[in-house]
Design a protein around this motif. Structure first.
Motif, PDB file in Angstrom:
ATOM      1  N   GLU A 279       0.870  -1.426   0.040  1.00 43.49           N
ATOM      2  CA  GLU A 279       0.166  -0.056   0.035  1.00 43.49           C
ATOM      3  C   GLU A 279       0.901   1.149  -0.016  1.00 43.49           C
ATOM      4  O   GLU A 279       2.034   1.133   0.248  1.00 43.49           O
TER       5      GLU A 279
ATOM      6  N   LEU B   2      -6.547  -1.599   8.131  1.00 46.18           N
ATOM      7  CA  LEU B   2      -5.224  -1.265   8.545  1.00 46.18           C
ATOM      8  C   LEU B   2      -5.283  -0.643   9.765  1.00 46.18           C
ATOM      9  O   LEU B   2      -6.117   0.085  10.173  1.00 46.18           O
TER      10      LEU B   2
ATOM     11  N   SER C 266     -15.308  -3.154  -2.786  1.00 52.91           N
ATOM     12  CA  SER C 266     -14.602  -1.858  -2.603  1.00 52.91           C
ATOM     13  C   SER C 266     -13.926  -1.128  -3.778  1.00 52.91           C
ATOM     14  O   SER C 266     -12.800  -1.783  -4.195  1.00 52.91           O
TER      15      SER C 266
ATOM     16  N   GLY D 144     -11.190   3.514  -0.716  1.00 54.94           N
ATOM     17  CA  GLY D 144     -11.226   3.577   1.013  1.00 54.94           C
ATOM     18  C   GLY D 144     -10.094   4.378   1.372  1.00 54.94           C
ATOM     19  O   GLY D 144      -9.038   4.769   0.901  1.00 54.94           O
ATOM     20  N   GLY D 145     -10.528   4.860   2.696  1.00 55.17           N
ATOM     21  CA  GLY D 145      -9.326   5.802   3.248  1.00 55.17           C
ATOM     22  C   GLY D 145      -9.774   6.044   4.445  1.00 55.17           C
ATOM     23  O   GLY D 145     -10.839   5.517   5.317  1.00 55.17           O
TER      24      GLY D 145
END
Ligand code: HAM
Length: 433
Positions: free
Chosen positions: A90, A268, A288, A291-292
């Motif tokens: 990521e 995460l 999905s 996302g964040g």
């Protein structure tokens, strides 16, 4: 031995023969990347590029040992110097590392970065899930106000809007600050402990290390047990509640429709307060799209000052697949304006130099250098979807006159070879190719 790409990874080709794979064509990616860059620039983000490899500790600390990404999915190996290295799964931890390493915080906030690049996760490949996937992401560092959370969510929506995606759902939640989370974690594990033997194996494993992730479980029995579990929202500190309330107000002001999902925690460990996910029913089980969330403790955890952050990332494969499913048209990929078909050695000599001159004038041009018959050249011109085709033989060379064929209408225009670049330039400004 037949060489094929690594499982879960694929090539991006100029053309795909299978209709269902057309979203993989390189022209689609170029279009998507240009929309992503333009939107990021319109929102004041600047590009950051970090290496594909990082030291493994960055992710085990940054993303968290308890997360699936770190515990199960990383491509980790020892390099020749016996150092543990990981292919980035990521982008956020890498951007945070770079921010701290280069002391970028000495410049005035907010620090707004965007990136596009490959991420690697050793997951079980299936539709929409790959071992190499590409992400576009943004990170805003230095400002803790909820308005920034709203700006990031708005940017995500603007991207999907510009790409003409429909029927998306924004799910949003607050996982609270550190105190809210540790109070809630305690309450949730107390509630779940009596059900231990009934929980799925995954959830049993998560109970000690990563209790909150149990909320994400898709297992039906887990979901049933969770129905009466305490809710995170009951444990939010006043500060976290205020942050979330202001964010929702800002989203309302921007007329963005969202659903509050009290069970959304995301995978995460660095998240605090805001988390959100944008989903599409057109993506099947891997719904999905992006996302964040906020990660106010990450920079300090990586050795930097106590600086807050909020960001978002979207998977390019999933965006392209959704566009394909929703039949969003992609702009046509570029074709040569003119294709030259020289007949005979002398004509090849001439066309070889002419092509180079045309390209210097920024006229896109290709030519048949195979020395084969005229039909071959015409076939290639058709295949490449050239707008014009010019056949040059001995006669044309000696008379300095040739016939320019308009491929779409089959009309033929008489043209002097010397005047070709200027005529083509005029055609180019009128042409839609
Ligand atoms: P993430 O939700 O793990 O978040 O990944 C972001 C997006 O990448 C997902 O929504 C999905 O579209 C795509 N994606 C993830 N894994 C795969 C896969 N195996 N195959 C295809 N697509 C995939 C993050 O990575 C965070 N860094 C986002 C973020 C930025 N949070 C704050 N700032």
């Amino acid at each position: 031995m037949e060489y094929t790409s690594v499982k879960g990874m694929f090539d991006i080709l100029p053309e795909e023969l299978h209709k269902e794979d057309q979203w993989k064509e390189s022209g689609c990616w170029q279009y998507l990347e240009s929309v992503l860059r333009d939107t990021a620039h319109d929102y004041g983000f600047k590009e950051i590029r970090t290496p594909i490899l990082e030291k493994t500790e960055l992710f085990s600390r940054g993303v968290g040992e308890g997360s699936d990404i770190v515990s199960k999915e990383m491509y980790t190996f020892l390099d020749r110097g016996n150092r543990s290295i990981t292919l980035r799964p990521e982008g956020t931890a890498a951007v945070a590392r770079s921010f701290v390493q280069h002391r970028l915080y000495t410049q005035p906030a907010p620090h707004k970065y965007y990136y596009i690049g490959s991420m690697f996760r050793y997951e079980r490949p299936q539709a929409g899930r790959y071992r190499e996937h590409r992400q576009f992401g943004v990170e805003v560092l230095g400002i803790s106000q909820p308005e920034l959370d709203a700006e990031v969510i708005n940017l995500a929506c603007e991207i999907y809007r510009r790409l003409s995606l429909r029927e998306l759902n924004i799910q949003i939640n607050s996982v609270g600050d550190l105190k809210s989370r540790s109070d809630y974690q305690e309450a949730l594990s107390q509630y779940l402990r009596p059900y231990f033997s009934e929980l799925s194996l995954d959830s049993q494993n998560r109970l000690a290390k990563n209790t909150l992730r149990i909320l994400d479980s898709k297992d039906l029995k887990d979901q049933e047990i969770l129905q009466n579990a305490p809710l995170l929202s009951q444990f939010l500190t006043q500060e976290s509640k205020n942050h979330f309330a202001t964010l929702l107000q800002r989203l309302d002001q921007l007329k963005l429709h969202y659903t509050i999902n009290p069970k959304l925690v995301r995978g995460l460990d660095y998240y605090s307060n805001t988390v959100f996910e944008i989903t599409s029913t057109d993506l099947g089980s891997q719904s999905s799209l992006g996302g964040g969330g906020r990660y106010d403790g990450l920079i300090a955890m990586l050795g930097g000052p106590n600086i807050p952050g909020i960001g978002f990332a979207t998977g390019l494969e999933r965006v392209l697949q959704t566009m394909h499913k929703q039949k969003v048209p992609f702009p046509p990929s570029p074709h040569p304006l003119i294709f030259l078909v020289p007949m005979g050695k002398q004509a090849i000599d001439y066309a070889f130099v002419l092509a180079s001159e045309l390209r210097r004038e920024k006229i896109s041009c290709d030519l048949d250098l195979s020395g084969k018959k005229i039909q071959h050249g015409l076939q290639i011109a058709n295949l490449l979807k050239a707008a014009y085709c010019l056949i040059i033989g001995e006669e044309e060379l000696s008379s300095n006159q040739a016939k320019l064929k308009v491929m779409a209408t089959r009309e033929v225009i008489d043209i002097s070879l010397n005047a070709l670049p200027s005529v083509l330039k005029k055609l180019l400004t009128r042409s839609t190719v």
